[in-house]
Design a protein around this motif. Structure first.
Motif, short mmCIF file in Angstrom:
data_model
loop_
_atom_site.label_atom_id
_atom_site.label_comp_id
_atom_site.label_asym_id
_atom_site.label_seq_id
_atom_site.Cartn_x
_atom_site.Cartn_y
_atom_site.Cartn_z
N GLU A 1 -1.05 -0.76 4.00
CA GLU A 1 -1.54 -1.16 2.68
C GLU A 1 -2.79 -2.02 2.80
O GLU A 1 -3.75 -1.87 2.04
CB GLU A 1 -0.45 -1.90 1.91
CG GLU A 1 0.72 -1.02 1.48
CD GLU A 1 1.85 -1.83 0.87
OE1 GLU A 1 1.70 -3.07 0.79
OE2 GLU A 1 2.86 -1.23 0.47
N SER B 1 -7.04 -4.55 -7.87
CA SER B 1 -5.70 -4.69 -8.43
C SER B 1 -4.70 -5.09 -7.36
O SER B 1 -3.76 -5.84 -7.64
CB SER B 1 -5.27 -3.38 -9.11
OG SER B 1 -5.10 -2.34 -8.17
N VAL B 2 -4.91 -4.58 -6.13
CA VAL B 2 -4.03 -4.99 -5.03
C VAL B 2 -4.19 -6.48 -4.78
O VAL B 2 -3.21 -7.22 -4.63
CB VAL B 2 -4.34 -4.18 -3.76
CG1 VAL B 2 -3.60 -4.78 -2.56
CG2 VAL B 2 -3.95 -2.72 -3.94
N ALA C 1 -6.04 3.54 -13.29
CA ALA C 1 -6.86 3.93 -12.15
C ALA C 1 -6.32 5.20 -11.50
O ALA C 1 -7.09 6.11 -11.14
CB ALA C 1 -6.92 2.78 -11.15
N ASP C 2 -5.00 5.29 -11.34
CA ASP C 2 -4.39 6.48 -10.76
C ASP C 2 -4.64 7.71 -11.64
O ASP C 2 -4.94 8.81 -11.13
CB ASP C 2 -2.89 6.28 -10.58
CG ASP C 2 -2.57 5.24 -9.52
OD1 ASP C 2 -3.46 4.97 -8.68
OD2 ASP C 2 -1.45 4.68 -9.54
N GLY D 1 -2.60 -8.40 -7.50
CA GLY D 1 -1.15 -8.40 -7.35
C GLY D 1 -0.69 -9.45 -6.35
O GLY D 1 0.30 -10.15 -6.58
N ARG E 1 -3.46 -0.44 -12.87
CA ARG E 1 -3.16 0.45 -11.74
C ARG E 1 -2.86 1.86 -12.22
O ARG E 1 -3.35 2.85 -11.65
CB ARG E 1 -1.97 -0.11 -10.96
CG ARG E 1 -2.29 -1.35 -10.15
CD ARG E 1 -1.04 -1.90 -9.50
NE ARG E 1 -1.35 -2.99 -8.60
CZ ARG E 1 -0.43 -3.77 -8.02
NH1 ARG E 1 0.85 -3.54 -8.26
NH2 ARG E 1 -0.79 -4.74 -7.21
N ARG F 1 -8.82 -0.21 -7.66
CA ARG F 1 -7.52 -0.23 -6.99
C ARG F 1 -7.46 -1.40 -5.99
O ARG F 1 -6.45 -2.10 -5.91
CB ARG F 1 -7.27 1.09 -6.27
CG ARG F 1 -5.91 1.12 -5.57
CD ARG F 1 -5.63 2.42 -4.87
NE ARG F 1 -5.45 3.50 -5.83
CZ ARG F 1 -6.39 4.41 -6.10
NH1 ARG F 1 -7.57 4.35 -5.46
NH2 ARG F 1 -6.16 5.37 -6.96
N LEU G 1 -1.64 -5.84 -15.30
CA LEU G 1 -2.02 -5.33 -13.97
C LEU G 1 -1.42 -3.95 -13.75
O LEU G 1 -2.08 -3.05 -13.19
CB LEU G 1 -1.56 -6.30 -12.89
CG LEU G 1 -1.92 -5.92 -11.45
CD1 LEU G 1 -3.43 -5.81 -11.30
CD2 LEU G 1 -1.36 -6.93 -10.47
N SER G 2 -0.19 -3.75 -14.18
CA SER G 2 0.42 -2.43 -14.05
C SER G 2 -0.36 -1.39 -14.85
O SER G 2 -0.54 -0.25 -14.40
CB SER G 2 1.88 -2.48 -14.54
OG SER G 2 2.65 -3.34 -13.73
#
Length: 397
Positions: A262, A220-221, A197-198, A224, A194, A217, A190-191
């Motif tokens: 968020e 992924s949130v 994606a960034d 998470g 992310r 994103r 997952l990291s």
């Protein structure tokens, strides 16, 4: 199936410190010169402990032919057998056991465990007559046999307890490993998602690609949150509950604000109205309270009406901290209300919304860990309102 390995029985009797003393006392009380504890099964007679002053020739682990002994009969009727002068006894003068072993005096007391299992006998023999008419002799040897049986039962319970403790320790170790591996193996990819994606977002400009990256994103949130919920569920159900680390927090309002922001980024279609009046010095675990709020917000977004705003309030009331969240939409079905804070409860109530149904369960567990409560009311007029309350120490500034 007949037992073939009697090492555990030999060890069990050998570990009873009182057995040598008991055998010596049996010889002293009866005047006989051989005493033993025997393990008697449906096919075997095995000496487990022996005190021999007549050179009978039997040592611990030694075996007699079962049918040649009277213990074979005692195993069937569970009654003591006693005679002091076999050659003059109306029954045992012709019995094969005294003749086979040259016995005149004999006493054998059954050893029966608490569950009714026949273990064997406490016995004494001699080639010369003995005066065994005193009823106190049988009573005393019966007490000795009961003492041996109780010691065997205690050993069994102790062994079972040690085994259960070892199993529990091993299970605890496996639980910890499972939770650690689960967290690592789920968080690592997952990291990577992310970070990718960034990185891609900084290099693309067309609208379609940026929309796709935004979806990645957002997903992924959500992933998470799901991962954290799964880990907390594993800790709660497989461990000792969801852990919290409470401390005096001066910026809980900022933490709640960031949590709301968020969710707003992850769910841009949702509308929010907030009123946050949180004092400094709230005694709590801020990360867990943030998780509680995040789970409640995610639940409200998923199940509430997008046409009406979600109302968030946080304030102090007496010695308690209160966080309430209200959303409009269809009320919670009555069948679901008793199950609402149980894991995986949606399927039980016929709900088909996506997700594992862990969010509210974990939110409730976090409230409980803070010695607080999480409650809900729901009707068509006022909407669905979740209220978390927990005691807090405040440092007013």
């Amino acid at each position: 199936m007949p037992q073939t390995d009697f090492s555990s029985d030999l060890q069990a009797i050998g570990s009873i410190d009182a057995v040598p003393v008991i055998l010596s006392m049996v010889k002293h009380i009866t005047g006989m010169r051989f005493a033993a504890v025997a393990r008697v099964t449906e096919s075997k007679w095995i000496a487990c402990a022996v005190d021999d002053s007549i050179d009978f020739g039997l040592l611990p682990g030694g075996e007699l032919v079962l049918e040649s002994t009277i213990c074979h009969e005692i195993r069937q009727h569970h009654q003591p057998v006693i005679f002091g002068h076999a050659s003059q006894h109306p029954l045992f003068s012709t019995h094969h056991t005294p003749k086979t072993y040259g016995l005149e005096s004999y006493i054998s007391i059954p050893i029966i465990k608490a569950d009714g299992e026949f273990f064997g006998t406490l016995c004494a023999i001699d080639s010369v007559p003995a005066n065994l008419d005193d009823p106190a002799i049988e009573k005393t040897l019966t007490l000795f046999a009961q003492l041996i049986a109780m010691s065997l039962d205690t050993q069994g319970h102790l062994h079972a307890t040690k085994t259960a403790l070892a199993d529990a320790n091993e299970m605890g170790r496996l639980r910890e490993q499972f939770i650690a591996v689960l967290g690592h193996d789920l968080r690592t990819p997952l990291s990577a998602i992310r970070m990718s994606a960034d990185l891609l977002e900084s290099k693309v400009e067309d609208k379609r690609s940026r929309t796709l990256l935004s979806a990645i994103r957002t997903s992924s949130v959500r992933m998470g949150v799901l991962i954290e919920n799964i880990l907390d569920f594993a800790r709660g159900r497989l461990g000792s509950g969801i852990p919290v680390q409470r401390k005096l927090v001066d910026d809980l309002q900022q933490t709640l604000r960031q949590t709301l922001e968020e969710i707003q980024v992850a769910y841009p279609q949702a509308k929010f109205i907030d009123s946050l009046e949180v004092p400094a010095g709230v005694y709590c675990d801020p990360l867990r309270i943030s998780q509680l709020l995040s789970n409640l917000l995610g639940n409200a977004v998923t199940h509430g009406s997008t046409a009406e705003p979600i109302v968030l309030k946080a304030f102090a009331e007496g010695d308690e901290m209160v966080i309430s969240l209200t959303n409009q939409g269809a009320p919670i079905p009555p069948a679901l209300m008793p199950l609402l804070f149980e894991p995986f409860s949606r399927s039980e109530a016929g709900q088909r919304h996506e997700g594992l149904g862990l969010g509210l369960y974990i939110a409730g567990q976090i409230a409980n860990a803070h010695n607080g409560t999480l409650s809900v009311t729901s009707d068509r007029e006022t909407g669905t309102c979740f209220v978390a309350r927990f005691p807090a120490r405040f440092k007013w500034v």
